[in-house]
Design a protein around this motif. Structure first.
Motif, PDB file in Angstrom:
ATOM      1  N   THR A  53      53.652  37.672  33.040  1.00  0.00           N
ATOM      2  CA  THR A  53      55.093  37.433  32.897  1.00  0.00           C
ATOM      3  C   THR A  53      55.327  35.970  32.505  1.00  0.00           C
ATOM      4  O   THR A  53      54.720  35.489  31.548  1.00  0.00           O
ATOM      5  CB  THR A  53      55.836  37.865  34.182  1.00  0.00           C
ATOM      6  OG1 THR A  53      55.229  37.230  35.317  1.00  0.00           O
ATOM      7  CG2 THR A  53      55.757  39.372  34.379  1.00  0.00           C
ATOM      8  N   ASP A  55      55.951  44.440  39.430  1.00  0.00           N
ATOM      9  CA  ASP A  55      55.244  43.699  40.482  1.00  0.00           C
ATOM     10  C   ASP A  55      54.677  44.629  41.559  1.00  0.00           C
ATOM     11  O   ASP A  55      53.685  44.293  42.206  1.00  0.00           O
ATOM     12  CB  ASP A  55      56.161  42.640  41.102  1.00  0.00           C
ATOM     13  CG  ASP A  55      56.217  41.378  40.238  1.00  0.00           C
ATOM     14  OD1 ASP A  55      55.192  41.049  39.607  1.00  0.00           O
ATOM     15  OD2 ASP A  55      57.273  40.728  40.204  1.00  0.00           O
ATOM     16  N   ASP A  73      52.026  38.829  43.156  1.00  0.00           N
ATOM     17  CA  ASP A  73      53.159  39.503  42.531  1.00  0.00           C
ATOM     18  C   ASP A  73      54.197  40.000  43.537  1.00  0.00           C
ATOM     19  O   ASP A  73      55.369  40.113  43.223  1.00  0.00           O
ATOM     20  CB  ASP A  73      52.656  40.687  41.692  1.00  0.00           C
ATOM     21  CG  ASP A  73      51.759  40.216  40.569  1.00  0.00           C
ATOM     22  OD1 ASP A  73      52.267  39.544  39.677  1.00  0.00           O
ATOM     23  OD2 ASP A  73      50.545  40.496  40.617  1.00  0.00           O
ATOM     24  N   ASP A  88      50.411  40.998  36.832  1.00  0.00           N
ATOM     25  CA  ASP A  88      51.079  41.314  35.565  1.00  0.00           C
ATOM     26  C   ASP A  88      51.383  40.015  34.825  1.00  0.00           C
ATOM     27  O   ASP A  88      51.568  38.964  35.437  1.00  0.00           O
ATOM     28  CB  ASP A  88      52.317  42.207  35.751  1.00  0.00           C
ATOM     29  CG  ASP A  88      53.367  41.614  36.674  1.00  0.00           C
ATOM     30  OD1 ASP A  88      53.093  40.600  37.347  1.00  0.00           O
ATOM     31  OD2 ASP A  88      54.474  42.170  36.715  1.00  0.00           O
TER      32      ASP A  88
HETATM   33 CO    CO Z   1      54.211  39.572  38.678  1.00  0.00          CO
END
Ligand code: CO
Ligand code: CO
Ligand code: CO
Length: 314
Positions: free
Chosen positions: A193, A55, A15, A191
């Protein structure tokens, strides 16, 4: 050249970059910007900022400073729109305890906004996207389906209430989830995305020799996204994500194809996907809920076999 202070670099799809400054301090650096996904410029600013900050949270860190990145069609668009975007972004930064220290803007035919963010972390607390172990549970902290709902919004098929709800989710910071993750202790995090849940889940096992099981019925999903997906209202990015990774996914015949679409749906400012040692799982979910993250759910587990494959069960 190998830099011994580089903790996370470009060799993996993680990230953010992480660089050690001293024995007890490392900086996290990331940049993210995109074109508007909602009509309200103030909310777009909030979402773009929350997305960029995420991030840093996905690495387990605390964002410290940020810089605005602006591409704006000054000849064709009213400057008040840009003011609203920047105001929304700044509000989010304040909420995150982040100081805006500068930025850069250029003229562009297409509006874009985002942030470059610098955060801090103790070098031994860095949460990379690999490191999950067999027996870990996978926790997801936001519902899926923002890509599908954004497509419905563009098609004029979403009502005001739905637009407001999904906008608020996209604008929500992942700060509390990151704090809980550090308190309880986790093995890995990313995360969710652009590549969707299964795309980012695969990054957690790529090259590690581990596998993942996802229980589709346990994944938090916006009800409206289910309805739209069943109608086939799915963004092109979903199919690109699916085509890219589907050969790594084994799907139980009892899982509806539209559910697989949702699991590949590109998310904007999605939740954290956290690999937690089995015995800590219940405690983490409890703490996430105490912090208001009601949708946090255990959606699967990390397994020894089949290696580097994702199995989707009902
Ligand atoms: Co990310
Ligand atoms: Co990013
Ligand atoms: Co991470």
């Amino acid at each position: 050249m190998d830099d011994p202070n580089l903790i996370v670099g470009m060799e993996r799809a993680d990230d953010a970059g992480v660089y050690k400054l001293s024995e007890d301090l490392a900086i996290i650096q990331t940049v993210d910007f995109f074109t508007p996904i909602v009509d309200d410029p103030y909310m777009f600013g909030q979402i773009a900022a929350a997305n960029a900050l995420s991030d840093v949270y996905a690495m387990g860190g605390k964002p410290l400073t940020a810089m605005n990145i602006v591409c704006f069609p000054i000849k064709t668009m009213d400057i008040s729109i840009l003011r609203e975007i920047l105001k929304g972004g700044l509000e989010k930064m304040k909420e995150a305890g982040v100081t805006l220290v500068g930025g850069h803007s250029i003229e562009d035919s297409e509006l874009k906004y985002g942030l470059s963010v610098t955060g801090t972390i103790h070098p031994s607390n860095v949460m990379t996207n690999i490191g999950a172990e067999a027996g870990d549970a996978l926790i997801l902290t936001k519902p899926l389906g923002t890509g599908i709902i954004n497509t419905a919004i563009k098609a004029g098929m979403a009502n005001e209430k739905l637009i407001e709800m999904v906008t608020n989710y996209m604008a929500r910071l992942n700060n509390a989830a990151a704090e809980v993750m550090q308190e309880v202790g986790a093995h890995a995090c990313t995360d969710v995305t652009g590549f969707g849940l299964l795309g980012h889940a695969f990054e957690m096992i790529q090259g590690t020799g581990k596998g993942i099981i996802i229980h589709a019925s346990r994944v938090p999903i916006f009800l409206e996204a289910m309805n739209f997906a069943e109608m086939g209202l799915v963004p092109g990015g979903t199919y690109r994500n699916r085509d890219f990774r589907i050969h790594r996914v084994d799907i139980d015949p009892n899982v509806s194809p539209y559910l697989i679409d949702i699991l590949f749906d590109p998310q904007t400012s999605g939740g954290l996907l956290i690999a937690v040692p089995g015995e800590k799982t219940e405690g983490m979910v409890k703490k996430l809920k105490e912090r208001g993250i009601d949708e946090a759910a255990i959606i699967g587990e990390v397994v020894r076999n089949p290696k580097e494959r994702i199995t989707v069960l009902p």
